[in-house]
Design an enzyme around this catalytic site. Structure first.
Site, mmCIF file in Angstrom:
data_model
loop_
_atom_site.group_PDB
_atom_site.id
_atom_site.type_symbol
_atom_site.label_atom_id
_atom_site.label_comp_id
_atom_site.label_asym_id
_atom_site.label_seq_id
_atom_site.Cartn_x
_atom_site.Cartn_y
_atom_site.Cartn_z
ATOM 1 N N GLU A 48 38.551 43.152 43.598
ATOM 2 C CA GLU A 48 39.654 42.563 44.347
ATOM 3 C C GLU A 48 39.849 44.336 45.209
ATOM 4 O O GLU A 48 39.910 44.877 44.345
ATOM 5 C CB GLU A 48 40.640 42.507 43.738
ATOM 6 C CG GLU A 48 41.198 41.217 42.536
ATOM 7 C CD GLU A 48 41.320 40.137 44.006
ATOM 8 O OE1 GLU A 48 41.301 40.303 44.882
ATOM 9 O OE2 GLU A 48 40.573 38.793 43.662
ATOM 10 N N CYS B 135 47.043 47.195 47.799
ATOM 11 C CA CYS B 135 45.908 46.817 48.590
ATOM 12 C C CYS B 135 46.560 45.524 49.554
ATOM 13 O O CYS B 135 45.831 44.977 50.055
ATOM 14 C CB CYS B 135 45.048 46.535 47.767
ATOM 15 S SG CYS B 135 45.293 45.089 46.454
ATOM 16 N N GLU C 232 42.843 35.662 40.264
ATOM 17 C CA GLU C 232 43.401 36.683 39.173
ATOM 18 C C GLU C 232 44.669 35.440 39.408
ATOM 19 O O GLU C 232 45.042 35.295 40.027
ATOM 20 C CB GLU C 232 43.169 37.438 39.675
ATOM 21 C CG GLU C 232 41.889 38.089 39.806
ATOM 22 C CD GLU C 232 42.280 39.848 39.564
ATOM 23 O OE1 GLU C 232 42.613 40.664 38.216
ATOM 24 O OE2 GLU C 232 42.569 40.718 40.721
ATOM 25 N N ASN D 213 46.843 52.390 41.302
ATOM 26 C CA ASN D 213 48.059 52.328 42.033
ATOM 27 C C ASN D 213 48.935 50.981 41.287
ATOM 28 O O ASN D 213 50.406 51.547 40.910
ATOM 29 C CB ASN D 213 47.918 51.544 42.966
ATOM 30 C CG ASN D 213 47.106 50.102 43.484
ATOM 31 O OD1 ASN D 213 46.615 50.050 42.164
ATOM 32 N ND2 ASN D 213 47.509 49.779 43.924
HETATM 33 C C1 UN1 Z 1 51.178 43.377 44.541
HETATM 34 O O1 UN1 Z 1 51.605 43.593 45.788
HETATM 35 O O2 UN1 Z 1 52.412 43.357 43.915
HETATM 36 O O3 UN1 Z 1 45.715 46.383 43.716
HETATM 37 C C2 UN1 Z 1 50.769 43.760 43.280
HETATM 38 C C3 UN1 Z 1 46.755 46.336 44.290
HETATM 39 C C4 UN1 Z 1 46.944 44.901 44.140
HETATM 40 C C5 UN1 Z 1 48.129 44.617 43.270
HETATM 41 C C6 UN1 Z 1 49.096 44.194 44.570
HETATM 42 N N1 UN1 Z 1 45.681 44.530 43.235
HETATM 43 O O4 UN1 Z 1 47.672 46.423 45.403
#
Ligand code: UN1
Length: 493
Positions: A262, A296, A474, A164
Protein backbone atom coordinates in the site's frame (compact mmCIF):
# COMPACT_ATOMS: atom_id res chain seq x y z
CA UNK A 1 9.02 12.33 32.06
CA UNK A 2 8.19 8.64 32.37
CA UNK A 3 4.86 7.17 31.42
CA UNK A 4 5.61 3.57 30.52
CA UNK A 5 8.54 1.26 30.26
CA UNK A 6 8.59 -2.08 28.53
CA UNK A 7 10.21 -5.10 30.13
CA UNK A 8 12.52 -4.12 32.93
CA UNK A 9 15.62 -2.82 31.22
CA UNK A 10 18.37 -1.97 33.66
CA UNK A 11 19.28 1.23 31.87
CA UNK A 12 15.70 2.51 31.40
CA UNK A 13 15.24 4.07 34.80
CA UNK A 14 17.86 6.65 33.95
CA UNK A 15 16.06 7.62 30.73
CA UNK A 16 13.48 10.37 30.54
CA UNK A 17 11.03 8.76 28.12
CA UNK A 18 9.45 5.35 27.49
CA UNK A 19 11.71 2.73 25.97
CA UNK A 20 10.64 0.51 23.11
CA UNK A 21 12.16 -2.99 22.91
CA UNK A 22 12.46 -5.72 20.34
CA UNK A 23 10.19 -8.67 21.04
CA UNK A 24 12.01 -11.77 19.87
CA UNK A 25 10.95 -15.28 20.85
CA UNK A 26 8.88 -13.86 23.71
CA UNK A 27 11.82 -11.86 25.13
CA UNK A 28 12.05 -8.07 25.41
CA UNK A 29 15.48 -7.19 24.09
CA UNK A 30 17.70 -4.36 22.88
CA UNK A 31 19.11 -1.12 24.23
CA UNK A 32 18.25 2.53 23.83
CA UNK A 33 20.19 3.13 20.60
CA UNK A 34 17.91 5.70 19.01
CA UNK A 35 16.13 8.72 20.47
CA UNK A 36 12.92 10.12 19.06
CA UNK A 37 12.09 13.76 19.82
CA UNK A 38 8.49 14.94 20.17
CA UNK A 39 7.68 16.83 16.94
CA UNK A 40 5.48 19.24 18.93
CA UNK A 41 8.08 19.89 21.66
CA UNK A 42 11.52 20.03 20.09
CA UNK A 43 13.25 19.77 23.49
CA UNK A 44 11.29 16.74 24.71
CA UNK A 45 12.35 13.14 24.16
CA UNK A 46 9.31 11.07 23.12
CA UNK A 47 10.88 7.61 23.01
CA UNK A 48 14.02 5.54 23.03
CA UNK A 49 14.36 2.44 20.90
CA UNK A 50 16.89 -0.20 19.91
CA UNK A 51 18.34 -0.50 16.40
CA UNK A 52 18.28 -4.09 15.25
CA UNK A 53 20.34 -5.67 12.50
CA UNK A 54 20.71 -8.94 10.63
CA UNK A 55 21.24 -10.86 13.91
CA UNK A 56 17.91 -9.75 15.40
CA UNK A 57 16.09 -10.46 12.13
CA UNK A 58 17.58 -13.96 11.97
CA UNK A 59 16.70 -14.70 15.62
CA UNK A 60 13.13 -13.47 15.13
CA UNK A 61 12.57 -15.50 11.97
CA UNK A 62 14.17 -18.61 13.49
CA UNK A 63 11.85 -18.42 16.50
CA UNK A 64 8.85 -17.74 14.27
CA UNK A 65 9.58 -20.75 12.05
CA UNK A 66 9.89 -23.00 15.12
CA UNK A 67 6.73 -21.77 16.84
CA UNK A 68 4.36 -21.44 13.88
CA UNK A 69 3.21 -25.08 13.37
CA UNK A 70 1.86 -25.36 16.94
CA UNK A 71 0.09 -22.02 16.59
CA UNK A 72 -1.51 -23.13 13.31
CA UNK A 73 -2.57 -26.38 14.99
CA UNK A 74 -4.52 -24.55 17.71
CA UNK A 75 -8.25 -24.33 17.01
CA UNK A 76 -8.92 -21.00 15.29
CA UNK A 77 -11.35 -19.89 18.05
CA UNK A 78 -8.50 -20.31 20.57
CA UNK A 79 -6.27 -18.04 18.49
CA UNK A 80 -9.20 -15.63 18.24
CA UNK A 81 -9.70 -15.60 22.01
CA UNK A 82 -6.10 -14.40 22.42
CA UNK A 83 -6.60 -11.59 19.89
CA UNK A 84 -9.81 -10.55 21.66
CA UNK A 85 -8.01 -10.57 25.02
CA UNK A 86 -5.26 -8.38 23.51
CA UNK A 87 -7.97 -5.95 22.36
CA UNK A 88 -9.20 -5.71 25.95
CA UNK A 89 -5.70 -4.97 27.25
CA UNK A 90 -5.11 -2.28 24.66
CA UNK A 91 -8.46 -0.74 25.57
CA UNK A 92 -7.56 -0.72 29.28
CA UNK A 93 -4.25 0.97 28.43
CA UNK A 94 -5.84 3.52 26.08
CA UNK A 95 -4.77 6.63 28.02
CA UNK A 96 -1.07 5.69 28.02
CA UNK A 97 -1.05 4.28 24.49
CA UNK A 98 -2.79 7.36 23.02
CA UNK A 99 -0.52 9.83 24.84
CA UNK A 100 2.62 7.95 23.74
CA UNK A 101 1.27 7.93 20.19
CA UNK A 102 0.74 11.72 20.24
CA UNK A 103 4.23 12.35 21.61
CA UNK A 104 5.98 10.18 19.05
CA UNK A 105 3.84 10.94 15.96
CA UNK A 106 2.38 14.39 16.54
CA UNK A 107 -1.31 13.82 15.79
CA UNK A 108 -4.04 15.15 18.10
CA UNK A 109 -5.16 13.25 21.18
CA UNK A 110 -8.63 12.78 19.67
CA UNK A 111 -7.06 11.28 16.54
CA UNK A 112 -4.78 9.07 18.64
CA UNK A 113 -7.70 7.82 20.73
CA UNK A 114 -9.57 7.08 17.50
CA UNK A 115 -6.57 5.09 16.34
CA UNK A 116 -6.41 3.08 19.57
CA UNK A 117 -10.12 2.31 19.20
CA UNK A 118 -9.55 1.24 15.63
CA UNK A 119 -6.77 -1.16 16.65
CA UNK A 120 -9.00 -2.56 19.41
CA UNK A 121 -11.86 -3.07 16.93
CA UNK A 122 -9.51 -4.67 14.37
CA UNK A 123 -8.29 -7.21 16.96
CA UNK A 124 -11.88 -7.99 18.00
CA UNK A 125 -13.07 -8.28 14.38
CA UNK A 126 -10.32 -10.71 13.32
CA UNK A 127 -10.46 -12.50 16.68
CA UNK A 128 -14.15 -13.23 16.11
CA UNK A 129 -13.35 -14.60 12.64
CA UNK A 130 -11.81 -17.54 14.49
CA UNK A 131 -15.37 -18.83 14.59
CA UNK A 132 -16.18 -18.10 10.94
CA UNK A 133 -16.20 -20.45 7.97
CA UNK A 134 -13.05 -20.24 5.85
CA UNK A 135 -14.10 -22.42 2.92
CA UNK A 136 -16.99 -23.61 0.80
CA UNK A 137 -18.64 -26.93 0.11
CA UNK A 138 -19.23 -27.29 -3.63
CA UNK A 139 -20.86 -29.83 -5.92
CA UNK A 140 -18.75 -32.03 -8.20
CA UNK A 141 -19.61 -33.30 -11.70
CA UNK A 142 -18.38 -36.75 -10.63
CA UNK A 143 -20.97 -38.92 -8.83
CA UNK A 144 -20.33 -39.55 -5.13
CA UNK A 145 -17.84 -36.70 -4.86
CA UNK A 146 -17.87 -33.57 -2.70
CA UNK A 147 -15.52 -30.64 -3.12
CA UNK A 148 -14.40 -28.43 -0.25
CA UNK A 149 -12.08 -25.46 -0.26
CA UNK A 150 -9.74 -24.65 2.60
CA UNK A 151 -7.55 -21.68 3.42
CA UNK A 152 -4.34 -22.56 5.21
CA UNK A 153 -1.56 -20.71 7.01
CA UNK A 154 1.55 -20.08 4.94
CA UNK A 155 4.23 -19.72 7.65
CA UNK A 156 6.01 -16.51 8.60
CA UNK A 157 4.98 -13.06 7.37
CA UNK A 158 7.09 -9.90 7.45
CA UNK A 159 5.20 -6.66 8.06
CA UNK A 160 6.77 -3.26 7.39
CA UNK A 161 4.67 -0.37 8.64
CA UNK A 162 4.77 3.45 8.45
CA UNK A 163 4.77 6.15 11.11
CA UNK A 164 1.44 7.79 10.23
CA UNK A 165 -0.84 5.13 11.75
CA UNK A 166 1.78 3.51 13.97
CA UNK A 167 -0.72 1.40 15.91
CA UNK A 168 -3.63 0.77 13.54
CA UNK A 169 -1.62 -0.39 10.53
CA UNK A 170 0.49 -2.92 12.51
CA UNK A 171 -2.82 -4.13 14.02
CA UNK A 172 -4.64 -4.51 10.71
CA UNK A 173 -1.77 -6.43 9.15
CA UNK A 174 -0.99 -8.59 12.22
CA UNK A 175 -4.52 -9.62 13.15
CA UNK A 176 -5.42 -11.37 9.86
CA UNK A 177 -1.95 -12.98 9.75
CA UNK A 178 -2.28 -14.33 13.29
CA UNK A 179 -5.90 -15.52 13.14
CA UNK A 180 -4.96 -17.50 10.02
CA UNK A 181 -2.25 -19.38 11.95
CA UNK A 182 0.85 -17.55 10.75
CA UNK A 183 3.75 -16.12 12.74
CA UNK A 184 4.76 -12.48 12.26
CA UNK A 185 7.92 -10.38 12.29
CA UNK A 186 6.97 -6.69 12.42
CA UNK A 187 9.37 -3.87 11.53
CA UNK A 188 7.75 -0.61 12.62
CA UNK A 189 8.81 2.83 11.39
CA UNK A 190 11.84 4.15 13.25
CA UNK A 191 10.05 7.43 14.06
CA UNK A 192 7.28 5.67 16.01
CA UNK A 193 8.64 2.72 17.98
CA UNK A 194 6.32 2.97 21.00
CA UNK A 195 2.96 2.34 19.36
CA UNK A 196 4.09 -0.95 17.80
CA UNK A 197 5.60 -1.95 21.13
CA UNK A 198 2.25 -1.30 22.84
CA UNK A 199 0.60 -3.62 20.32
CA UNK A 200 3.29 -6.24 20.93
CA UNK A 201 2.88 -5.88 24.66
CA UNK A 202 -0.89 -6.40 24.48
CA UNK A 203 -0.49 -9.50 22.30
CA UNK A 204 2.30 -10.88 24.48
CA UNK A 205 0.39 -10.24 27.74
CA UNK A 206 -2.77 -11.78 26.25
CA UNK A 207 -0.92 -15.05 25.67
CA UNK A 208 0.39 -15.07 22.09
CA UNK A 209 3.08 -17.78 22.38
CA UNK A 210 6.79 -16.95 22.17
CA UNK A 211 7.98 -16.64 18.56
CA UNK A 212 4.54 -16.02 17.05
CA UNK A 213 4.64 -12.23 17.19
CA UNK A 214 8.04 -10.59 16.95
CA UNK A 215 9.06 -6.95 16.62
CA UNK A 216 12.45 -5.83 15.36
CA UNK A 217 13.10 -2.09 15.45
CA UNK A 218 15.63 -0.37 13.26
CA UNK A 219 16.34 1.12 9.88
CA UNK A 220 14.33 0.14 6.83
CA UNK A 221 17.45 -0.36 4.76
CA UNK A 222 18.84 -2.79 7.34
CA UNK A 223 15.93 -4.58 9.03
CA UNK A 224 13.40 -4.25 6.19
CA UNK A 225 15.90 -5.40 3.62
CA UNK A 226 17.03 -8.40 5.71
CA UNK A 227 13.38 -9.44 6.16
CA UNK A 228 12.59 -9.12 2.46
CA UNK A 229 15.64 -11.16 1.46
CA UNK A 230 15.16 -14.04 3.91
CA UNK A 231 13.81 -17.10 2.06
CA UNK A 232 11.97 -18.26 5.20
CA UNK A 233 9.54 -15.34 4.86
CA UNK A 234 6.40 -16.54 3.03
CA UNK A 235 5.14 -13.06 2.29
CA UNK A 236 5.59 -9.40 3.07
CA UNK A 237 2.99 -6.70 3.60
CA UNK A 238 4.20 -3.11 3.34
CA UNK A 239 2.64 0.33 3.74
CA UNK A 240 4.79 3.32 2.87
CA UNK A 241 6.24 5.24 -0.04
CA UNK A 242 5.94 4.02 -3.63
CA UNK A 243 9.73 4.08 -4.14
CA UNK A 244 10.49 1.81 -1.17
CA UNK A 245 7.51 -0.44 -1.93
CA UNK A 246 8.54 -1.09 -5.53
CA UNK A 247 12.09 -1.92 -4.36
CA UNK A 248 10.73 -4.49 -1.91
CA UNK A 249 8.44 -5.91 -4.56
CA UNK A 250 11.34 -6.69 -6.89
CA UNK A 251 13.16 -8.56 -4.09
CA UNK A 252 10.07 -10.62 -3.22
CA UNK A 253 9.09 -11.24 -6.86
CA UNK A 254 12.56 -12.61 -7.60
CA UNK A 255 11.83 -15.57 -5.34
CA UNK A 256 8.10 -15.57 -6.11
CA UNK A 257 7.12 -14.80 -2.52
CA UNK A 258 3.81 -13.12 -1.85
CA UNK A 259 3.86 -9.32 -1.54
CA UNK A 260 1.21 -6.75 -0.69
CA UNK A 261 2.00 -3.04 -1.04
CA UNK A 262 0.00 0.00 0.00
CA UNK A 263 1.86 3.06 -1.23
CA UNK A 264 1.32 6.64 -2.29
CA UNK A 265 -1.75 8.59 -3.21
CA UNK A 266 -2.72 11.91 -4.74
CA UNK A 267 -6.35 11.71 -3.83
CA UNK A 268 -8.80 14.06 -5.50
CA UNK A 269 -12.28 15.34 -4.76
CA UNK A 270 -14.57 16.60 -7.52
CA UNK A 271 -17.00 19.30 -6.35
CA UNK A 272 -19.94 19.83 -8.72
CA UNK A 273 -22.22 22.86 -9.14
CA UNK A 274 -25.14 21.11 -7.45
CA UNK A 275 -23.19 20.41 -4.24
CA UNK A 276 -23.79 22.30 -1.00
CA UNK A 277 -20.68 24.52 -0.87
CA UNK A 278 -20.36 24.54 2.93
CA UNK A 279 -20.83 20.78 3.26
CA UNK A 280 -18.32 20.14 0.44
CA UNK A 281 -15.79 22.42 2.16
CA UNK A 282 -16.15 20.44 5.41
CA UNK A 283 -15.63 17.17 3.52
CA UNK A 284 -12.52 18.50 1.77
CA UNK A 285 -11.09 20.09 4.95
CA UNK A 286 -11.52 16.89 6.96
CA UNK A 287 -9.82 14.86 4.20
CA UNK A 288 -7.03 17.38 3.60
CA UNK A 289 -6.22 18.70 7.09
CA UNK A 290 -7.35 15.89 9.40
CA UNK A 291 -4.38 13.77 10.57
CA UNK A 292 -2.25 16.78 9.48
CA UNK A 293 -2.73 15.58 5.91
CA UNK A 294 -0.33 12.75 6.70
CA UNK A 295 -2.44 9.88 5.41
CA UNK A 296 -2.05 8.12 2.10
CA UNK A 297 -5.83 8.54 1.84
CA UNK A 298 -5.71 12.33 2.43
CA UNK A 299 -7.27 14.77 -0.04
CA UNK A 300 -4.67 16.85 -1.84
CA UNK A 301 -6.35 17.92 -5.11
CA UNK A 302 -9.80 19.41 -5.60
CA UNK A 303 -11.47 20.01 -8.95
CA UNK A 304 -14.42 22.37 -8.82
CA UNK A 305 -16.92 23.45 -11.47
CA UNK A 306 -17.50 27.19 -12.14
CA UNK A 307 -20.97 27.62 -10.59
CA UNK A 308 -19.86 26.62 -7.08
CA UNK A 309 -16.21 27.63 -7.25
CA UNK A 310 -16.34 30.98 -5.47
CA UNK A 311 -18.69 29.88 -2.69
CA UNK A 312 -16.71 26.65 -2.17
CA UNK A 313 -13.36 28.48 -1.90
CA UNK A 314 -14.76 30.95 0.66
CA UNK A 315 -16.15 28.08 2.72
CA UNK A 316 -12.92 26.08 2.43
CA UNK A 317 -10.82 29.01 3.65
CA UNK A 318 -13.20 29.45 6.60
CA UNK A 319 -13.04 25.71 7.35
CA UNK A 320 -9.21 25.78 7.18
CA UNK A 321 -9.07 28.55 9.78
CA UNK A 322 -10.70 26.20 12.31
CA UNK A 323 -7.78 23.74 12.04
CA UNK A 324 -5.53 25.41 14.60
CA UNK A 325 -2.11 23.72 14.66
CA UNK A 326 -0.34 22.91 17.90
CA UNK A 327 0.73 20.23 20.37
CA UNK A 328 -1.74 17.36 19.95
CA UNK A 329 -1.97 16.98 23.72
CA UNK A 330 -3.14 20.60 24.23
CA UNK A 331 -6.87 21.23 24.43
CA UNK A 332 -8.51 22.82 21.38
CA UNK A 333 -5.78 21.81 18.93
CA UNK A 334 -7.33 20.34 15.78
CA UNK A 335 -4.17 19.98 13.69
CA UNK A 336 -1.26 18.04 15.15
CA UNK A 337 2.42 18.58 14.40
CA UNK A 338 4.10 17.54 11.18
CA UNK A 339 6.03 14.38 11.97
CA UNK A 340 9.64 15.50 11.43
CA UNK A 341 11.97 18.23 10.25
CA UNK A 342 12.40 16.44 6.92
CA UNK A 343 8.67 16.27 6.32
CA UNK A 344 8.24 19.88 7.47
CA UNK A 345 10.93 21.04 5.02
CA UNK A 346 9.31 19.06 2.19
CA UNK A 347 5.95 20.68 2.96
CA UNK A 348 7.52 24.17 2.99
CA UNK A 349 9.38 23.50 -0.27
CA UNK A 350 6.20 22.26 -1.95
CA UNK A 351 4.24 25.37 -0.97
CA UNK A 352 7.07 27.75 -1.90
CA UNK A 353 7.47 26.07 -5.28
CA UNK A 354 3.77 26.36 -5.97
CA UNK A 355 3.76 30.05 -5.05
CA UNK A 356 6.82 30.71 -7.24
CA UNK A 357 5.03 29.08 -10.16
CA UNK A 358 2.12 31.49 -9.77
CA UNK A 359 -0.05 29.68 -7.22
CA UNK A 360 -2.19 31.87 -4.98
CA UNK A 361 -2.08 31.13 -1.26
CA UNK A 362 -5.68 31.49 -0.03
CA UNK A 363 -4.85 30.15 3.44
CA UNK A 364 -1.61 29.27 5.24
CA UNK A 365 1.95 30.40 4.73
CA UNK A 366 4.98 29.55 2.64
CA UNK A 367 7.18 30.51 5.55
CA UNK A 368 5.90 28.84 8.74
CA UNK A 369 7.89 29.08 11.95
CA UNK A 370 9.08 25.77 13.41
CA UNK A 371 11.00 27.06 16.44
CA UNK A 372 8.39 25.80 18.91
CA UNK A 373 7.45 22.63 17.04
CA UNK A 374 6.73 21.48 13.48
CA UNK A 375 3.43 23.34 13.22
CA UNK A 376 2.06 23.97 9.78
CA UNK A 377 -1.20 25.86 9.33
CA UNK A 378 -3.45 24.40 6.62
CA UNK A 379 -2.59 25.54 3.12
CA UNK A 380 -5.15 26.21 0.38
CA UNK A 381 -3.63 26.87 -3.04
CA UNK A 382 -5.44 28.09 -6.15
CA UNK A 383 -4.48 29.31 -9.61
CA UNK A 384 -2.19 26.37 -10.45
CA UNK A 385 -2.18 24.56 -13.76
CA UNK A 386 -3.32 20.96 -14.04
CA UNK A 387 0.21 19.64 -14.39
CA UNK A 388 1.81 21.67 -11.59
CA UNK A 389 3.81 19.41 -9.23
CA UNK A 390 1.64 20.56 -6.30
CA UNK A 391 -1.34 19.13 -8.23
CA UNK A 392 0.33 15.93 -9.41
CA UNK A 393 2.90 14.85 -6.76
CA UNK A 394 2.26 13.48 -3.30
CA UNK A 395 3.32 15.96 -0.57
CA UNK A 396 1.95 14.32 2.63
CA UNK A 397 1.06 17.51 4.50
CA UNK A 398 -2.02 19.65 5.26
CA UNK A 399 -1.91 21.16 1.78
CA UNK A 400 -4.65 21.18 -0.84
CA UNK A 401 -4.63 22.55 -4.38
CA UNK A 402 -7.92 23.67 -5.94
CA UNK A 403 -8.25 23.67 -9.73
CA UNK A 404 -11.25 24.78 -11.80
CA UNK A 405 -12.74 22.34 -14.34
CA UNK A 406 -15.51 23.01 -16.89
CA UNK A 407 -17.89 20.18 -16.02
CA UNK A 408 -18.28 16.62 -14.74
CA UNK A 409 -16.50 15.00 -17.71
CA UNK A 410 -13.51 17.33 -17.49
CA UNK A 411 -13.38 16.82 -13.72
CA UNK A 412 -13.49 13.02 -13.99
CA UNK A 413 -10.70 13.10 -16.59
CA UNK A 414 -8.59 15.32 -14.32
CA UNK A 415 -9.14 13.03 -11.30
CA UNK A 416 -8.07 10.03 -13.39
CA UNK A 417 -5.03 11.83 -14.81
CA UNK A 418 -2.68 10.55 -12.09
CA UNK A 419 -0.18 7.74 -11.59
CA UNK A 420 -1.98 7.03 -8.31
CA UNK A 421 -5.44 5.61 -7.61
CA UNK A 422 -6.03 5.07 -3.92
CA UNK A 423 -9.12 7.03 -2.86
CA UNK A 424 -11.30 9.53 -4.74
CA UNK A 425 -14.28 11.60 -3.75
CA UNK A 426 -17.16 13.50 -5.27
CA UNK A 427 -19.41 16.12 -3.67
CA UNK A 428 -22.75 16.24 -5.43
CA UNK A 429 -26.45 15.73 -4.82
CA UNK A 430 -26.86 14.08 -8.21
CA UNK A 431 -27.44 10.34 -8.22
CA UNK A 432 -26.51 10.27 -11.90
CA UNK A 433 -23.09 11.91 -11.38
CA UNK A 434 -22.22 10.04 -8.19
CA UNK A 435 -23.07 6.73 -9.85
CA UNK A 436 -21.10 7.59 -13.01
CA UNK A 437 -18.16 8.72 -10.88
CA UNK A 438 -18.10 5.54 -8.79
CA UNK A 439 -18.18 3.44 -11.96
CA UNK A 440 -15.55 5.32 -13.96
CA UNK A 441 -13.06 6.68 -11.45
CA UNK A 442 -9.71 4.89 -11.25
CA UNK A 443 -9.41 4.38 -7.49
CA UNK A 444 -9.74 1.53 -5.03
CA UNK A 445 -11.97 3.46 -2.62
CA UNK A 446 -14.67 5.95 -3.65
CA UNK A 447 -16.33 8.39 -1.27
CA UNK A 448 -19.53 10.25 -2.15
CA UNK A 449 -20.02 13.32 0.07
CA UNK A 450 -17.53 11.86 2.58
CA UNK A 451 -13.81 12.63 3.21
CA UNK A 452 -11.30 10.58 1.22
CA UNK A 453 -9.52 9.56 4.43
CA UNK A 454 -11.15 7.48 7.14
CA UNK A 455 -11.91 3.82 6.58
CA UNK A 456 -14.18 1.24 8.09
CA UNK A 457 -12.23 -1.81 9.22
CA UNK A 458 -14.66 -4.46 7.99
CA UNK A 459 -14.46 -3.68 4.26
CA UNK A 460 -11.71 -4.10 1.66
CA UNK A 461 -9.09 -1.35 1.32
CA UNK A 462 -6.50 -0.86 -1.40
CA UNK A 463 -5.72 1.14 -4.50
CA UNK A 464 -4.99 0.80 -8.19
CA UNK A 465 -2.13 1.99 -10.44
CA UNK A 466 0.98 3.05 -8.46
CA UNK A 467 -0.90 3.14 -5.15
CA UNK A 468 -1.03 -0.58 -4.61
CA UNK A 469 -0.03 -4.03 -5.79
CA UNK A 470 -3.51 -4.40 -7.32
CA UNK A 471 -3.70 -7.96 -6.05
CA UNK A 472 -4.58 -8.57 -2.43
CA UNK A 473 -6.70 -6.08 -0.50
CA UNK A 474 -6.29 -5.21 3.18
CA UNK A 475 -8.95 -5.14 5.91
CA UNK A 476 -12.27 -6.91 6.22
CA UNK A 477 -12.54 -10.63 5.53
CA UNK A 478 -10.73 -10.09 2.22
CA UNK A 479 -7.53 -9.50 4.21
CA UNK A 480 -7.39 -13.24 4.99
CA UNK A 481 -6.68 -14.08 1.34
CA UNK A 482 -3.19 -12.57 1.46
CA UNK A 483 -2.18 -14.51 4.56
CA UNK A 484 -3.42 -17.94 3.43
CA UNK A 485 -3.19 -20.22 0.48
CA UNK A 486 -6.18 -21.94 -0.99
CA UNK A 487 -6.57 -25.69 -1.27
CA UNK A 488 -9.33 -27.58 -3.10
CA UNK A 489 -10.18 -31.04 -1.77
CA UNK A 490 -12.17 -33.66 -3.78
CA UNK A 491 -13.62 -36.37 -1.54
CA UNK A 492 -15.19 -39.55 -2.93
CA UNK A 493 -17.21 -41.78 -0.63
C1 UN1 B 1 -7.50 6.09 6.90
O1 UN1 B 1 -7.67 6.90 6.00
O2 UN1 B 1 -8.27 6.04 7.87
O3 UN1 B 1 -1.16 4.91 5.43
C2 UN1 B 1 -6.42 5.10 6.90
C3 UN1 B 1 -2.28 5.34 5.18
C4 UN1 B 1 -3.36 4.34 4.81
C5 UN1 B 1 -4.40 4.22 5.84
C6 UN1 B 1 -5.39 5.30 5.83
N1 UN1 B 1 -2.76 3.06 4.59
O4 UN1 B 1 -2.52 6.51 5.25
Amino acid sequence: MTSTTFAAPTDATALEAPVARHLINGQWLGGADATRMNPARPDQVAAHSPRGGAGEVDAAITSAVAAQPDWAALPAPARGAILIAAAGLLEEREATVAADLVREEGKTLAEAKGEVKRAVDVLRFFGSLGWAATGDVLPSGTPGTTITTRREAMGVFALITPWNFPLAIPAWKSAPALISGNAVVLKPAELTPLSATHLARALHDAGVPAGIFNVVHGKGKVVGDALARDPRIAGLSFTGSTGVGLGLQSILNARRARVQLEMGGKNAVLVLDDADAAAAAQVVAAGAFGLTGQACTATSRVYVTPGVREAFLAELVAAAAAYVPGDGLAPGVRLGAVVSADQFNQDVAAVRGAVERGGRLLHGSADPDSTDGFFFAPVVLAGLSDDDPAVTEEIFGPIVAVVEVADFEAGLAAVNNSRYGLTAGICTNSLKFSTEFAARVQAGVVKVNRPTSGLDLNVPFGGVKDSSTNTFREQGRTALDFYTWGKTVYTGI
